[in-house]
Structure formats: structure tokens, C-alpha cells
Scaffold this active site. Structure first.
Site, PDB file in Angstrom:
ATOM      1  N   TYR A 233      12.002  -1.867  -7.851  1.00 16.85           N
ATOM      2  CA  TYR A 233      10.704  -1.926  -8.525  1.00 16.85           C
ATOM      3  C   TYR A 233       9.599  -1.104  -7.869  1.00 16.85           C
ATOM      4  O   TYR A 233       8.839  -0.422  -8.545  1.00 16.85           O
ATOM      5  CB  TYR A 233      10.240  -3.388  -8.615  1.00 16.85           C
ATOM      6  CG  TYR A 233       8.850  -3.568  -9.188  1.00 16.85           C
ATOM      7  CD1 TYR A 233       8.602  -3.299 -10.540  1.00 16.85           C
ATOM      8  CD2 TYR A 233       7.790  -3.997  -8.395  1.00 16.85           C
ATOM      9  CE1 TYR A 233       7.325  -3.456 -11.081  1.00 16.85           C
ATOM     10  CE2 TYR A 233       6.513  -4.166  -8.930  1.00 16.85           C
ATOM     11  CZ  TYR A 233       6.279  -3.893 -10.257  1.00 16.85           C
ATOM     12  OH  TYR A 233       5.037  -4.045 -10.793  1.00 16.85           O
TER      13      TYR A 233
ATOM     14  N   CYS B 269       0.821  -1.208   0.000  1.00 12.42           N
ATOM     15  CA  CYS B 269       0.000   0.000   0.000  1.00 12.42           C
ATOM     16  C   CYS B 269       0.849   1.250   0.000  1.00 12.42           C
ATOM     17  O   CYS B 269       2.071   1.222   0.122  1.00 12.42           O
ATOM     18  CB  CYS B 269      -0.952   0.013   1.194  1.00 12.42           C
ATOM     19  SG  CYS B 269      -0.115  -0.057   2.776  1.00 12.42           S
TER      20      CYS B 269
ATOM     21  N   GLY C  87      -0.796   0.436  -4.679  1.00 10.95           N
ATOM     22  CA  GLY C  87      -1.965  -0.327  -4.283  1.00 10.95           C
ATOM     23  C   GLY C  87      -3.147   0.022  -5.165  1.00 10.95           C
ATOM     24  O   GLY C  87      -3.606   1.163  -5.150  1.00 10.95           O
TER      25      GLY C  87
ATOM     26  N   ASN D 181       1.287   1.051   6.081  1.00  8.70           N
ATOM     27  CA  ASN D 181       2.045   0.416   5.009  1.00  8.70           C
ATOM     28  C   ASN D 181       3.008  -0.561   5.647  1.00  8.70           C
ATOM     29  O   ASN D 181       3.865  -0.160   6.427  1.00  8.70           O
ATOM     30  CB  ASN D 181       2.806   1.468   4.194  1.00  8.70           C
ATOM     31  CG  ASN D 181       3.726   0.854   3.142  1.00  8.70           C
ATOM     32  OD1 ASN D 181       4.728   1.452   2.785  1.00  8.70           O
ATOM     33  ND2 ASN D 181       3.396  -0.311   2.641  1.00  8.70           N
ATOM     34  N   GLY D 182       2.874  -1.831   5.317  1.00  4.56           N
ATOM     35  CA  GLY D 182       3.763  -2.833   5.887  1.00  4.56           C
ATOM     36  C   GLY D 182       3.012  -4.090   6.240  1.00  4.56           C
ATOM     37  O   GLY D 182       1.931  -4.368   5.730  1.00  4.56           O
TER      38      GLY D 182
END
Length: 485
Positions: free
Chosen positions: A257, A16, A42, A117-118
Site C-alpha cells: 500500500y 512521511c 504524508g 522517515n520512521g
């Protein structure tokens, strides 16, 4: 059957992106713009929560930011000068509206919203303990564990309860939290997932990437440091570091990426690093060829670097259509196969009779590489050589990246010659782990802990993996069965 484009299915996906702003008029509109810039992190769902000084307002929806948050009625329903938002690709929890963030709860201290996020790698264990103590969960997301830990903490102030909660979790987290008093932003002590801080006039902003600051015309101030909690209230901005000192281990795949190439990560340009990776790959894995062709779009910077270092011309041998959505109807195998060309098609006039070097960022299951190599052969390529701008992905990620179980990772089952045979390439090479670090401007420490989390390549996980270890024997049996087959 409604499914994603097959070229998108064989990629590692960041879980995300998060964005928050404190002290701006129409804060939710700014958050929506920031989330547009983070959409690549996301694409499954999006949400925004705002605070108008008296009430919290939330709008969450499945799908992209566009179409859900570019409507005046939605933004008008999110009033206030404080807001945070989230774009989601699930790695923990089902695909359902109840798991879309920000998550919100009314605590004894008032409203509390969190965007994460994670991935919390002991979330299942903590959840079982919380349920036994009487907690009632409304989602299947690991993020909700943090809310319950805050709610049940014995400490008096919300900040102390928040710190107490974070000290019980393991894994990776960058968080933006909102209360009636202000905004909290933090990263885990290892700094695995990114978070930056910026300014827009008098407003303070937090975002997963610097590109989100660029899009709204904000000034980049600095990265939120690993283990740091930044507190923003009407009194101003202050920072605390309640955790003990730990050597940071930011995710190395952000450079390969995940992050947009126009972002700055750890003080360096992602685009420049990816070109340097391509150049290093050309040094380590040269080949006689006529053309260097990127797999769009993530392979482009590395392909430029490879071409410049090798002297082989760079060409767009695969043309991507930007007018095809992520989903389309696939009623049968024949249409499913043809669906590949809806989004990517070989530049046949360029490729015929040529020896080509294809540059991609990674190989996960190998299905995409197999299709691309075949596409080049169908277009008349004389030879097809594959070069990958990351080391072989042999291990699953447990820190907020959607990775297949290890049994489905091609590099976990086959050596490089076996992988080359699988995708039907004339040759296949990956950049070395040492070469990847060199492209980042330093050497990988061997005796001490490495400077990054590179566990997907090396298996060197920087934290304990409580939930995974509880089911590890089953995973090992699954991997064994896959190899036997």
C-alpha cells in the site's frame, strides 16, 4: 467540525517522505518537485531546509506541498545548492508547526538539519535521560532525540557523534541530514524504511521512493543499503557501514500500500507485485461472481490481477471524485454520512443485480469496508464478496506507520467470519502471509527470521520495543476491555 473524509480515516498511513539534493542550482525548487511526488506519504505538513554556503534557511508549513512551496517568494527564500525536505503524517508528536521537519539546530560544530522517515521505538526513554542531563526539547517529535544525542556525544568529529547517536536508538529510520560540510543519508541496520539514491547531472539525490527521481528526470543509482551511511561533500561521495551485519527486514507493506505503484522497491515494480498479489488472492480465495471491482485507488492493481487470474471481468464499480479535498465540513451525522459520496460513488447502472468481488488493500478498523459493502447493496448488488490483498492486520506498527492501538484493529478482536459479519459481506477472505511472500517472489522463512518486517500481520517485531513495553500492561487491559464490550 473539520475532519478528514471518512474513506481516508480507515487506512494505515506511512509517517512521511524525505528528499534531499546536493550540488544543484535552485536545490529547493528540485526538492519541492520531489516532495510533490512523495505527497502520498504524508499530507499533514511539509518543510524544506537549504544551505547557501554561509547560512541555513528553512520554511515549514501545515498542509500540502502545493500551496506552500509552489510560490516564487518561498523558493527564493530557500537559496543554495544543497537542500532537503520532508512531508509528514505524524505518528509521534502532536500536530503542530514545531514538529514539522526538517528539524534544525545549531550544534557546537555548526548547523545541523535532519529529515526522518520512521519511528524511534525507545524515544521516550532516551528523551527522559536527555532531559535529566539538561537537554531542552523544542518539539514533541521523536526525531529531535537524534539531534540531542548528536549534540551531547563525547566523540570529536560530527560523523562519529552521528554514529554514536544512531547506535543508541532502536526502531526504524531513514535519515537525510545536512551540515555546513555536506549531506548524510542513512538507513537503520534492518532497512525497515526505504531510501534510494539518484543523480541529476552532477547532483546527488536521496529520496524515499524512485518515483520522486522519475518526476525530476533523475537517474536511479541504487538503494541506500540497510545500515549504510552515505556521505556527500565537495570531495565526492563515500559510504561507510558502521553497524554489525544484520539480516535486513524491509517493511512488506511498502509493496501492499505505502509506495506509489509506479515506484521500484527492492528492485521490483510495486505495480507488478500488487497485480501478483491479486492473482495469488484469486487462487487462494476464488468465488463465483460477475464483476471484480477495486476500491479506488489503492485496490486497482490487485483487482486487475484478481480479474486476470479468475477470468471475472474487471470493472470500475466505484467512481472516485478527484476534485474533493481531504477535509470538509461535517456539521451532523446526516451530512457526515452523505460526505462519503463526495469522494466515492457506486456506478449504479453497472452493479444492479450483479455478484461483485470488492478488492481492497487492507482492513484496519473495518469502518470503510462496512460503508463500501453497504454502498454496493444500496446500488442493487445481488452479492458482495470482499477480498483483501494483505493478511489480517492484527498488530500495531511501531516503525513509522500510524496504526490504531491494537484494541481498535478489527482483526485483533474478531476472526475472519466475525469480520465478515461486521462489514455485512456475503464472504470475506485475505491473502495468506505465505501467499503474500510468494507474490513477492520468495517463500517466507519459518525457521529463520523472515525476509521482511511483517509484524503488523504476524506480531513478529524485528527490534525491541522499549517504550511500548513500558506501557504494555495498560494496552493489554484496553484490548481485554474492548473484547469484553
Amino acid at each position: 467540525m473539520l475532519t478528514t473524509n471518512p474513506f481516508d480515516d480507515d487506512k494505515l498511513r506511512e509517517e512521511c517522505g524525505i528528499f534531499g539534493i546536493y550540488g544543484a542550482e535552485t536545490a529547493s525548487a528540485v526538492v519541492a518537485l520531489g516532495l510533490h511526488a512523495l505527497q502520498h506519504r504524508g499530507q499533514e505538513a511539509a518543510g524544506i531546509t537549504s544551505w547557501d554556503g554561509a547560512h541555513f534557511h528553512t520554511h515549514r508549513a501545515m498542509g500540502h506541498v502545493a500551496g506552500n512551496f509552489d510560490r516564487d517568494d518561498v523558493i527564493r527564500g530557500l537559496p543554495g545548492r544543497v537542500a532537503c525536505g520532508h512531508v509528514r503524517y505524524s505518528t509521534t508528536g502532536e500536530t503542530a508547526l514545531r514538529n514539522v521537519q526538517p528539524l534544525f539546530a545549531e550544534l557546537s560544530s555548526g548547523g545541523f538539519a535532519v529529515a526522518h522517515n520512521g519511528n524511534i521505538s525507545n524515544a521516550m526513554k532516551l528523551r527522559r535521560e536527555l532531559v535529566r542531563r539538561g537537554s531542552i526539547f523544542q518539539s514533541t517529535s521523536d526525531t529531535e532525540v537524534i539531534i540531542h544525542l548528536v549534540a551531547t556525544s563525547a566523540y570529536r568529529t560530527l560523523l562519529d557523534r552521528f554514529i554514536d547517536a544512531l547506535k543508541q536508538v532502536e526502531g526504524a529510520y531513514s535519515l537525510i541530514c545536512m551540515t555546513g560540510e555536506g549531506m548524510l543519508a542513512c538507513r537503520d541496520p534492518l532497512g525497515i524504511r526505504p531510501l534510494v539514491m539518484g543523480k541529476l547531472g552532477d547532483a546527488t539525490i536521496f529520496a524515499s521512493e524512485t518515483v520522486a527521481l522519475d518526476v525530476i528526470g533523475a537517474e536511479f543509482i541504487r538503494a541506500v543499503e540497510p545500515g549504510e551511511i552515505v556521505i556527500v561533500t565537495e570531495a565526492g561521495v563515500r559510504s561507510i557501514t558502521p553497524f554489525g551485519p544484520v539480516d535486513p527486514r524491509p517493511c512488506i507493506f511498502e509493496h501492499v500500500y505505502f509506495s506509489r505503484p509506479d515506484s521500484i522497491v527492492e528492485g521490483v515494480s510495486v505495480y507488478d507485485v500488487r497485480k501478483a498479489i491479486g492473482a495469488q488472492l484469486a487462487i487462494e480465495a476464488p468465488v463465483e461472481a460477475d464483476l471484480v471491482i477495486p476500491v479506488p485507488d489503492s485496490g486497482v492493481p490487485a483487482a486487475i490481477g484478481y480479474a486476470q487470474q479468475s477470468g471475472i471481468p474487471f470493472e470500475l464499480g466505484i467512481i472516485r471524485s478527484h476534485y474533493v479535498g481531504r477535509t470538509f465540513i461535517q456539521p451532523g451525522d446526516q451530512v457526515r454520512h452523505l460526505g462519503v459520496k463526495l469522494k466515492h460513488n457506486a456506478n449504479r447502472a453497472l452493479i444492479g443485480g450483479k455478484r461483485v468481488v470488492l478488492i481492497d488493500d487492507s482492513i484496519v478498523r473495518g469502518t470503510t469496508s462496512l460503508k463500501i459493502v453497504q454502498m454496493m447493496r444500496d446500488a442493487g448488488a445481488a452479492e458482495v464478496h470482499m477480498r483483501i490483498a494483505s493478511p489480517p492486520t492484527r498488530h500495531s506498527c511501531f516503525y513509522g506507520v500510524d496504526t490504531p492501538e491494537r484494541a481498535k484493529l478489527l482483526a485483533a478482536r474478531l476472526d475472519v467470519p466475525g469480520m465478515s459479519d461486521f462489514i455485512h459481506a456475503d464472504s470475506l477472505s485475505f491473502i495468506s502471509i505465505e501467499g503474500l511472500y510468494k507474490a513477492l517472489g520468495h517463500e517466507r522463512r519459518a525457521a529463520a527470521r523472515p525476509q521482511h518486517c511483517d509484524a503488523c500481520f504476524t506480531g513478529d517485531y524485528p527490534t525491541t520495543l522499549t517504550d511500548h513495553d513500558e506501557v504494555a500492561p495498560a494496552d493489554q487491559l484496553s484490548l481485554l476491555a474492548e473484547r469484553v464490550v
